[in-house]
Motif scaffolding. Structure first.
Motif, PDB file in Angstrom:
ATOM      1  N   UNK A   2      82.806   9.486 106.432  1.00  0.00           N
ATOM      2  CA  UNK A   2      83.934   9.693 105.533  1.00  0.00           C
ATOM      3  C   UNK A   2      83.754  10.956 104.697  1.00  0.00           C
ATOM      4  N   UNK A   3      82.510  11.258 104.286  1.00  0.00           N
ATOM      5  CA  UNK A   3      82.277  12.456 103.493  1.00  0.00           C
ATOM      6  C   UNK A   3      82.529  13.714 104.310  1.00  0.00           C
ATOM      7  N   UNK A   4      82.208  13.681 105.595  1.00  0.00           N
ATOM      8  CA  UNK A   4      82.497  14.832 106.451  1.00  0.00           C
ATOM      9  C   UNK A   4      83.992  15.058 106.571  1.00  0.00           C
ATOM     10  N   UNK A   8      85.793  18.367 105.380  1.00  0.00           N
ATOM     11  CA  UNK A   8      86.558  19.107 106.390  1.00  0.00           C
ATOM     12  C   UNK A   8      88.006  19.303 105.945  1.00  0.00           C
ATOM     13  N   UNK A   9      88.594  18.258 105.401  1.00  0.00           N
ATOM     14  CA  UNK A   9      89.979  18.360 104.918  1.00  0.00           C
ATOM     15  C   UNK A   9      90.075  19.321 103.744  1.00  0.00           C
ATOM     16  N   UNK A  10      89.081  19.289 102.852  1.00  0.00           N
ATOM     17  CA  UNK A  10      89.075  20.205 101.712  1.00  0.00           C
ATOM     18  C   UNK A  10      88.952  21.650 102.188  1.00  0.00           C
ATOM     19  N   UNK A  68      92.651   8.670 100.420  1.00  0.00           N
ATOM     20  CA  UNK A  68      91.973   9.161  99.210  1.00  0.00           C
ATOM     21  C   UNK A  68      92.431  10.568  98.829  1.00  0.00           C
ATOM     22  N   UNK A  69      93.729  10.727  98.683  1.00  0.00           N
ATOM     23  CA  UNK A  69      94.296  12.033  98.376  1.00  0.00           C
ATOM     24  C   UNK A  69      93.817  12.610  97.063  1.00  0.00           C
TER      25      UNK A  69
END
Length: 128
Positions: A2-4, A8-10, A68-69
């Motif tokens: 989940x942290x990846x 990645x999204x950030x 988790x936006x």
């Protein structure tokens, strides 16, 4: 895992922010060069566009993460602030002043809001 996905999204959000800011800077510099406008006349436009670019970056990051936006938007803003701080500190040997700190706090709020809306509008209907 989940942290990846959050990181990645950030990074997608940061890429969008930097692309928008560089494009706006280029366009405004052309206007300043080839017209009689002065920097003081476009300062507020650049501030408003910066907030819009950070909002769009948070929106893209939130849509990419699909959950988790608020966290993804916050991570995007923190990474953007880190990039700006490193350029300013390493390139110009200056720290943030109070005005810049307040601006980046506002950027964080705009990016968090963009991340929340990105998850809810384009992130799909993922439920745990």
């Amino acid at each position: 895992m989940e942290q990846r996905q959050i990181f990645s999204s950030a990074l997608y959000g940061i890429l969008a922010i930097l692309t928008l800011v560089l494009a706006a800077s280029f366009i405004v510099s052309l206007f300043l060069r080839f017209s009689s406008m002065e920097e003081s006349s476009v300062a507020w436009f650049l501030v408003l566009f910066s907030f819009l670019a950070v909002f769009i970056g948070g929106f893209i990051a939130g849509g990419k993460a699909k959950r988790k936006g608020w966290l993804v938007g916050g991570a995007t803003a923190v990474l953007y602030t880190l990039v700006i701080f490193l350029v300013q500190f390493l390139g110009y040997n200056q720290l943030f002043d109070l005005q810049q700190s307040l601006m980046h706090a506002g950027y964080t709020g705009a990016s968090v809001l963009g991340g929340i809306l990105g998850v809810n509008l384009i992130g799909g209907n993922f439920r745990e």
